[in-house]
Design an enzyme around this catalytic site. Structure first.
Site, PDB file in Angstrom:
ATOM      1  N   THR A  39       0.813  -1.211   0.000  1.00 12.39           N
ATOM      2  CA  THR A  39       0.000   0.000   0.000  1.00 12.39           C
ATOM      3  C   THR A  39       0.851   1.267   0.000  1.00 12.39           C
ATOM      4  OG1 THR A  39      -1.534   1.257   1.395  1.00 12.39           O
ATOM      5  CG2 THR A  39      -0.100  -0.253   2.525  1.00 12.39           C
ATOM      6  N   ASP A  40       0.264   2.354  -0.481  1.00 15.93           N
ATOM      7  CA  ASP A  40       0.979   3.641  -0.419  1.00 15.93           C
ATOM      8  C   ASP A  40       1.089   4.160   1.014  1.00 15.93           C
ATOM      9  OD1 ASP A  40      -1.678   4.359  -0.003  1.00 15.93           O
ATOM     10  OD2 ASP A  40      -1.772   5.844  -1.617  1.00 15.93           O
ATOM     11  N   GLU A  41       0.279   3.587   1.941  1.00 12.07           N
ATOM     12  CA  GLU A  41       0.282   4.115   3.315  1.00 12.07           C
ATOM     13  C   GLU A  41       1.620   3.897   4.021  1.00 12.07           C
ATOM     14  OE1 GLU A  41      -3.110   3.421   5.706  1.00 12.07           O
ATOM     15  OE2 GLU A  41      -4.499   3.631   4.040  1.00 12.07           O
ATOM     16  N   TYR A  80      -1.876  -0.458  10.963  1.00 14.09           N
ATOM     17  CA  TYR A  80      -2.012  -1.125   9.654  1.00 14.09           C
ATOM     18  C   TYR A  80      -0.805  -0.820   8.773  1.00 14.09           C
ATOM     19  CZ  TYR A  80      -3.342  -1.611   4.732  1.00 14.09           C
ATOM     20  OH  TYR A  80      -3.328  -1.919   3.394  1.00 14.09           O
ATOM     21  N   LYS A 122       2.180  -3.274   7.296  1.00 11.53           N
ATOM     22  CA  LYS A 122       2.463  -3.458   5.859  1.00 11.53           C
ATOM     23  C   LYS A 122       3.914  -3.058   5.558  1.00 11.53           C
ATOM     24  CE  LYS A 122      -0.010  -4.573   2.939  1.00 11.53           C
ATOM     25  NZ  LYS A 122      -0.403  -5.926   2.420  1.00 11.53           N
TER      26      LYS A 122
HETATM   27  P1  NAD Z   1      -9.760  -7.305   2.075  1.00  9.80           P
HETATM   28  O1  NAD Z   1      -9.770  -7.016   3.541  1.00  9.80           O
HETATM   29  O2  NAD Z   1     -10.977  -7.017   1.265  1.00  9.80           O
HETATM   30  O3  NAD Z   1      -9.404  -8.836   1.826  1.00  9.80           O
HETATM   31  C1  NAD Z   1      -8.407  -9.500   2.538  1.00  9.80           C
HETATM   32  C2  NAD Z   1      -8.584 -11.005   2.297  1.00  9.80           C
HETATM   33  O4  NAD Z   1      -7.546 -11.678   3.020  1.00  9.80           O
HETATM   34  C3  NAD Z   1      -9.907 -11.560   2.803  1.00  9.80           C
HETATM   35  O5  NAD Z   1     -10.455 -12.431   1.850  1.00  9.80           O
HETATM   36  C4  NAD Z   1      -9.525 -12.306   4.074  1.00  9.80           C
HETATM   37  O6  NAD Z   1     -10.374 -13.420   4.345  1.00  9.80           O
HETATM   38  C5  NAD Z   1      -8.108 -12.743   3.746  1.00  9.80           C
HETATM   39  N1  NAD Z   1      -7.313 -12.953   4.962  1.00  9.80           N
HETATM   40  C6  NAD Z   1      -7.189 -12.114   6.023  1.00  9.80           C
HETATM   41  N2  NAD Z   1      -6.385 -12.647   6.958  1.00  9.80           N
HETATM   42  C7  NAD Z   1      -5.973 -13.853   6.465  1.00  9.80           C
HETATM   43  C8  NAD Z   1      -5.129 -14.871   6.951  1.00  9.80           C
HETATM   44  N3  NAD Z   1      -4.551 -14.782   8.153  1.00  9.80           N
HETATM   45  N4  NAD Z   1      -4.913 -15.958   6.179  1.00  9.80           N
HETATM   46  C9  NAD Z   1      -5.502 -16.081   4.958  1.00  9.80           C
HETATM   47  N5  NAD Z   1      -6.335 -15.152   4.461  1.00  9.80           N
HETATM   48  C10 NAD Z   1      -6.571 -14.045   5.201  1.00  9.80           C
HETATM   49  O7  NAD Z   1      -8.503  -6.533   1.520  1.00  9.80           O
HETATM   50  P2  NAD Z   1      -8.282  -5.768   0.129  1.00  9.80           P
HETATM   51  O8  NAD Z   1      -8.793  -4.389   0.264  1.00  9.80           O
HETATM   52  O9  NAD Z   1      -8.760  -6.627  -0.959  1.00  9.80           O
HETATM   53  O10 NAD Z   1      -6.690  -5.690   0.121  1.00  9.80           O
HETATM   54  C11 NAD Z   1      -5.919  -6.760  -0.412  1.00  9.80           C
HETATM   55  C12 NAD Z   1      -4.440  -6.410  -0.305  1.00  9.80           C
HETATM   56  O11 NAD Z   1      -4.181  -5.200  -1.007  1.00  9.80           O
HETATM   57  C13 NAD Z   1      -3.966  -6.177   1.133  1.00  9.80           C
HETATM   58  O12 NAD Z   1      -2.675  -6.703   1.255  1.00  9.80           O
HETATM   59  C14 NAD Z   1      -3.945  -4.653   1.261  1.00  9.80           C
HETATM   60  O13 NAD Z   1      -2.985  -4.249   2.202  1.00  9.80           O
HETATM   61  C15 NAD Z   1      -3.560  -4.248  -0.146  1.00  9.80           C
HETATM   62  N6  NAD Z   1      -4.041  -2.925  -0.578  1.00  9.80           N
HETATM   63  C16 NAD Z   1      -5.362  -2.578  -0.454  1.00  9.80           C
HETATM   64  C17 NAD Z   1      -5.789  -1.345  -0.933  1.00  9.80           C
HETATM   65  C18 NAD Z   1      -7.246  -0.926  -0.841  1.00  9.80           C
HETATM   66  O14 NAD Z   1      -7.551   0.229  -1.142  1.00  9.80           O
HETATM   67  N7  NAD Z   1      -8.158  -1.783  -0.465  1.00  9.80           N
HETATM   68  C19 NAD Z   1      -4.889  -0.467  -1.529  1.00  9.80           C
HETATM   69  C20 NAD Z   1      -3.525  -0.862  -1.625  1.00  9.80           C
HETATM   70  C21 NAD Z   1      -3.129  -2.095  -1.164  1.00  9.80           C
HETATM   71  O1  DAU Z   2      -4.139   4.020   0.502  1.00 10.27           O
HETATM   72  C1  DAU Z   2      -4.352   2.647   0.396  1.00 10.27           C
HETATM   73  C2  DAU Z   2      -5.178   2.183   1.570  1.00 10.27           C
HETATM   74  O2  DAU Z   2      -6.485   2.694   1.370  1.00 10.27           O
HETATM   75  C3  DAU Z   2      -5.228   0.664   1.712  1.00 10.27           C
HETATM   76  O3  DAU Z   2      -3.937   0.198   1.988  1.00 10.27           O
HETATM   77  C4  DAU Z   2      -6.172   0.257   2.844  1.00 10.27           C
HETATM   78  O4  DAU Z   2      -6.283  -1.148   2.902  1.00 10.27           O
HETATM   79  C5  DAU Z   2      -7.539   0.857   2.551  1.00 10.27           C
HETATM   80  O5  DAU Z   2      -8.416   0.566   3.627  1.00 10.27           O
HETATM   81  C6  DAU Z   2      -7.435   2.364   2.355  1.00 10.27           C
HETATM   82  O6  DAU Z   2      -7.122   3.050   3.598  1.00 10.27           O
HETATM   83  P1  DAU Z   2      -7.854   4.415   3.999  1.00 10.27           P
HETATM   84  O7  DAU Z   2      -7.777   4.574   5.457  1.00 10.27           O
HETATM   85  O8  DAU Z   2      -7.402   5.546   3.154  1.00 10.27           O
HETATM   86  O9  DAU Z   2      -9.359   4.048   3.512  1.00 10.27           O
HETATM   87  P2  DAU Z   2     -10.797   4.253   4.206  1.00 10.27           P
HETATM   88  O10 DAU Z   2     -11.818   3.879   3.180  1.00 10.27           O
HETATM   89  O11 DAU Z   2     -10.880   3.634   5.546  1.00 10.27           O
HETATM   90  O12 DAU Z   2     -10.847   5.830   4.417  1.00 10.27           O
HETATM   91  C7  DAU Z   2     -10.693   6.733   3.322  1.00 10.27           C
HETATM   92  C8  DAU Z   2     -10.750   8.143   3.893  1.00 10.27           C
HETATM   93  O13 DAU Z   2     -12.073   8.400   4.387  1.00 10.27           O
HETATM   94  C9  DAU Z   2      -9.815   8.364   5.071  1.00 10.27           C
HETATM   95  O14 DAU Z   2      -9.320   9.692   5.030  1.00 10.27           O
HETATM   96  C10 DAU Z   2     -10.718   8.200   6.292  1.00 10.27           C
HETATM   97  C11 DAU Z   2     -12.065   8.697   5.790  1.00 10.27           C
HETATM   98  N1  DAU Z   2     -13.253   8.065   6.399  1.00 10.27           N
HETATM   99  C12 DAU Z   2     -13.318   6.707   6.409  1.00 10.27           C
HETATM  100  C13 DAU Z   2     -14.389   6.055   6.980  1.00 10.27           C
HETATM  101  C14 DAU Z   2     -14.465   4.554   7.007  1.00 10.27           C
HETATM  102  C15 DAU Z   2     -14.268   8.833   6.940  1.00 10.27           C
HETATM  103  O15 DAU Z   2     -14.225  10.085   6.895  1.00 10.27           O
HETATM  104  N2  DAU Z   2     -15.339   8.193   7.505  1.00 10.27           N
HETATM  105  C16 DAU Z   2     -15.437   6.829   7.572  1.00 10.27           C
HETATM  106  O16 DAU Z   2     -16.447   6.308   8.131  1.00 10.27           O
END
Ligand code: NAD
Ligand code: DAU
Length: 348
Positions: A131-133, A156, A160
């Site tokens: 992730t970019d975080e 988180y 990562k």
């Molecule tokens: P998600 O939470 O939707 O899915 C995670 C999946 O991993 C689920 O299916 C869960 O059952 C499985 N999982 C969790 N713990 C596990 C374990 N111990 N063993 C096996 N499986 C397990 O997540 P996502 O949003 O699809 O993100 C997927 C990947 O991409 C993550 O590594 C996340 O850090 C990265 N990522 C997400 C975002 C985003 O915006 N969602 C952005 C950048 C990177």
């Molecule tokens: O940047 C990549 C990341 O983006 C991924 O690595 C993470 O897995 C993914 O969850 C996401 O993280 P964020 O914290 O940016 O996403 P989230 O959707 O939780 O929140 C987006 C923005 O909105 C953040 O500034 C917090 C705000 N927010 C979020 C929620 C859930 C609110 O204002 N209210 C809310 O209820």
């Protein structure tokens, strides 16, 4: 037949990646390993579950004995690792769960990959999705580059970042052929409604308050999940090993502006009067350690591999809202039980 282990394939991004690989590469055997936590949902993959080149394995990446047994049994050529605890707010209330899955789980996969191939790395790759975080927070200006120093702020992002460091360390120490990508915020269908966009779509549908953290002036760079899956496909096949690629949408939005756009689109789609969804916006207590701004410089992947996003935000958001409106049963199924407890504790 190339045997690819995809972890976390029942989750949001993972399911899009699994679908793409299963459909596009009939000559690969795709193994989807997922623990099916609250975030994993096999309903996401109903359309491909009976394909011959697809196998689902239910298991936890932190279960060393189980992971060892499947590496021995299937001898995976490659790993695409997405399984993780992924929600920042949950990491604030339960940081240890994040260290366990994201750090220890990644190490167990690395160890097994190393033991299986024992330096015979030719044609193999361990692709870690990050992730970019990990880069921390930007001020009003600037972009994250692959060379930006790590500076994570939430449990988180710290977990990562730590997993990224271990992946690189296995590359340096053992020569393990890794690739890492660091991507910005994804959105699209089948995202669990704890993240901003699906949570707010669900709340508008149910006429519930839209809890905007702080003043709403936080900025994120949004990418349609299908474009992320395409980038993963490209990097997996053509990316250079021992490299990192940043992936982003060149699409920055302040939360409050994004929420207003979402409300506007939803009013129109639901036939509600203009401005009615916006009235649900409620400013709530800020997220602790809330990162001000993320923005990705994705020029490396663009120049080296020719990748760029294909879907505009307005279009992607509109398609996403349409999907949730026509799949209310999906939302209802996963927003019962445990989710209700999480939601009540967090927002009430
Ligand atoms: P998600 O939470 O939707 O899915 C995670 C999946 O991993 C689920 O299916 C869960 O059952 C499985 N999982 C969790 N713990 C596990 C374990 N111990 N063993 C096996 N499986 C397990 O997540 P996502 O949003 O699809 O993100 C997927 C990947 O991409 C993550 O590594 C996340 O850090 C990265 N990522 C997400 C975002 C985003 O915006 N969602 C952005 C950048 C990177
Ligand atoms: O940047 C990549 C990341 O983006 C991924 O690595 C993470 O897995 C993914 O969850 C996401 O993280 P964020 O914290 O940016 O996403 P989230 O959707 O939780 O929140 C987006 C923005 O909105 C953040 O500034 C917090 C705000 N927010 C979020 C929620 C859930 C609110 O204002 N209210 C809310 O209820």
């Amino acid at each position: 037949m190339r045997k690819i282990l995809i972890t976390g394939g029942a989750g949001f991004i993972g399911s899009h990646v699994v679908r793409l690989f299963v459909n596009k590469y009939p000559n690969y055997q795709i193994f989807n390993l997922d623990a099916l936590t609250y975030a994993g949902n096999l309903e996401n993959l109903i359309d491909i579950e009976s394909n011959e080149n697809y196998t689902f394995l239910r298991g936890d990446i932190t279960d060393e004995v189980y992971i060892n047994s499947i590496f021995k049994k299937y001898c995976f050529d490659d790993v695409i690792h997405l399984a993780a605890e992924s929600h920042v707010d949950r990491s604030i209330s339960d940081p240890l769960a994040f260290a366990k899955t994201n750090v220890l789980g990644t190490m167990i996969l690395l160890n097994n990959f190393k033991e299986l191939h024992k330096n015979n790395w030719k044609g193999k790759r361990f692709y870690h999705i990050s992730t970019d975080e990990v880069y921390g927070s930007l001020g009003e200006n600037g972009l994250f580059k692959e060379t930006t120093s790590y500076d994570p702020n939430s449990p988180y992002s710290a977990s990562k970042a730590s997993s990224d460091h271990f992946v690189r360390a296995y590359g340096e120490t053992y020569g393990l052929p890794f690739i890492i990508t660091n991507c910005s915020n994804n959105y699209g269908k089948q995202q669990f409604p704890e993240k901003l966009i699906p949570l707010f779509i669900n709340n508008v549908l149910n006429n519930k308050p839209l809890p905007v953290y702080g003043d709403g002036n936080y900025t994120r760079d949004w990418l349609y999940v299908i474009d992320h899956a395409k980038a993963i496909d490209m990097v997996f096949h053509r990316g250079n090993i021992y490299q990192t690629y940043n992936i982003g949408g060149f699409n920055e939005w302040k939360n409050i502006d994004l929420v207003k756009l979402l409300c506007k689109q939803m009013d129109k789609k639901l036939g509600r009067s203009v401005g009615s969804s916006e009235k649900l916006i409620t400013f709530v207590k800020d997220r602790p350690g809330h990162d001000l701004r993320y923005a990705i410089d994705a020029s490396k992947i663009n120049q080296e591999l020719g990748w760029s996003p294909t879907v505009t935000f307005e279009q992607g958001l509109s398609e996403t809202i349409d999907w949730y409106i026509s799949n209310e049963h999906w939302l209802k199924n996963i927003t019962s039980g445990n989710y209700q407890n999480y939601y009540m504790k967090k927002y009430k």
